[in-house]
Design an enzyme around this catalytic site. Structure first.
Site, PDB file in Angstrom:
ATOM      1  N   ASP A 279      11.941  -0.227  13.620  1.00 27.28           N
ATOM      2  CA  ASP A 279      10.539  -0.521  13.367  1.00 27.28           C
ATOM      3  C   ASP A 279      10.166  -1.778  14.136  1.00 27.28           C
ATOM      4  OD1 ASP A 279      11.994  -2.360  11.797  1.00 27.28           O
ATOM      5  OD2 ASP A 279      10.176  -2.801  10.712  1.00 27.28           O
TER       6      ASP A 279
ATOM      7  N   LYS B 270      11.287   6.782  14.372  1.00 25.88           N
ATOM      8  CA  LYS B 270      11.538   5.800  13.314  1.00 25.88           C
ATOM      9  C   LYS B 270      11.609   6.460  11.941  1.00 25.88           C
ATOM     10  CE  LYS B 270      10.439   2.532  10.223  1.00 25.88           C
ATOM     11  NZ  LYS B 270       9.902   2.744   8.867  1.00 25.88           N
TER      12      LYS B 270
ATOM     13  N   PRO C 239      16.929   2.770  11.972  1.00 26.27           N
ATOM     14  CA  PRO C 239      15.472   2.791  12.145  1.00 26.27           C
ATOM     15  C   PRO C 239      14.993   1.568  12.923  1.00 26.27           C
ATOM     16  CG  PRO C 239      16.073   3.246   9.860  1.00 26.27           C
ATOM     17  CD  PRO C 239      17.324   2.812  10.556  1.00 26.27           C
TER      18      PRO C 239
ATOM     19  N   ARG D 242       0.824  -1.201   0.000  1.00 30.61           N
ATOM     20  CA  ARG D 242       0.000   0.000   0.000  1.00 30.61           C
ATOM     21  C   ARG D 242       0.865   1.261   0.000  1.00 30.61           C
ATOM     22  NH1 ARG D 242      -4.399   2.511   1.331  1.00 30.61           N
ATOM     23  NH2 ARG D 242      -3.597   3.371   3.263  1.00 30.61           N
TER      24      ARG D 242
END
Length: 258
Positions: A215, A196, A213, A109
């Site tokens: 996540d 992040k 980062p 997406r």
DNA sequence: GTCCAGGTTTTTA
DNA sequence: TAAAAACATGGA
């Protein structure tokens, strides 16, 4: 100079605008230029100054890999599974928008939102490819104009980022050389940019390799494999370690269960 | 219908 | 201050 591996580099989660074609080639856009190439042509990228820099062909990956592989057996294994991966030098404005869109979203997406953003507001480059729209372009829009992107509540984050960048209030290029904590804080000044996303912009858009980062996948990796380590313990190229581990984590989700 | 997705902001205790 | 809920969207 080693040859970059397109599959490993373009589908490792660091970028959202490269698409594998049925004939095995990759189509993508960066810096307003369209590129279509197959892996067999990758060695030729070094001949073009723009793509040479974009694919970070002057980075000393053999040395970076060797240093990181020595840190931990799993990191060594992760590197062995993506030995041709390079960290792209993406445009920081594009990286900022891309990772604003990435929050609480899934990769297909995210790709769709970025594609629709470029299709709607970027310059056409032929064959269905579009440049990434300039901050100045987005800054003139209203939230309703972004409805076709289907990016939900993140639309207003894009507009805030566009206004700060186009007004000069946020100078992304100056962040290349600013102290990393200062750069991180400046990015956090954009609505929708948390720790992040800020680190994604630092790593992927500004090539600040110390950025790491964290996540949801990397938090699992750290908890399961490196409970006593902090990102900085991976050294000056911690962000590259992060990329190998991110790819590894998504390939071996079962090994992260606690 | 419910849950989840490379998180962050807003609300609540 | 810290924890929980809300946030748009669409596929599984």
């Amino acid at each position: 100079m080693e040859t970059v591996d397109l599959q490993q580099t373009l589908s490792c989660g660091q970028c959202f605008r490269w698409q594998p074609q049925a004939d095995g080639s990759w189509w993508g856009v960066a810096g307003g230029r369209a590129l279509r190439l197959r892996q067999e042509q990758a060695a030729g990228l070094a001949q073009d100054p723009f793509w040479r820099r974009y694919f970070d062909l002057d980075g000393d990956y053999p040395a970076l890999r060797a240093r990181l592989a020595a840190l931990h057996p799993v990191l060594r294994q992760a590197i062995a599974q993506a030995p041709g991966l390079h960290l792209l030098r993406q445009d920081p404005w594009e990286a900022l928008c891309s990772f604003l869109l990435s929050q609480n979203n899934n990769i297909p997406r995210i790709q769709g939102c970025v594609q629709r953003l470029c299709q709607a507001f970027g310059a056409p480059l032929g064959e269905g490819l579009y440049a990434f729209p300039a901050a100045q372009t987005l800054a003139q829009l209203e939230e309703a104009d972004l409805a076709p992107l289907r990016c939900g509540y993140r639309a207003r984050y894009l507009l805030d980022a566009a206004r700060q960048v186009s007004s000069g209030g946020l100078d992304l290029h100056a962040l290349r050389t600013a102290p990393v904590e200062q750069a991180r804080a400046a990015l956090r000044g954009v609505c929708g940019v948390g720790p992040k996303v800020a680190d994604c912009v630092l790593l992927y858009g500004l090539h600040r390799l110390e950025a790491f980062p964290l996540d949801v996948w990397m938090k699992r990796v750290m908890a399961a494999l490196f409970p006593k380590l902090r990102p900085a313990d991976f050294g000056p190229a911690a962000g590259l370690a992060q990329q190998y581990l991110f790819v590894w984590a998504r390939r071996h989700p079962a090994q992260l269960a606690l």
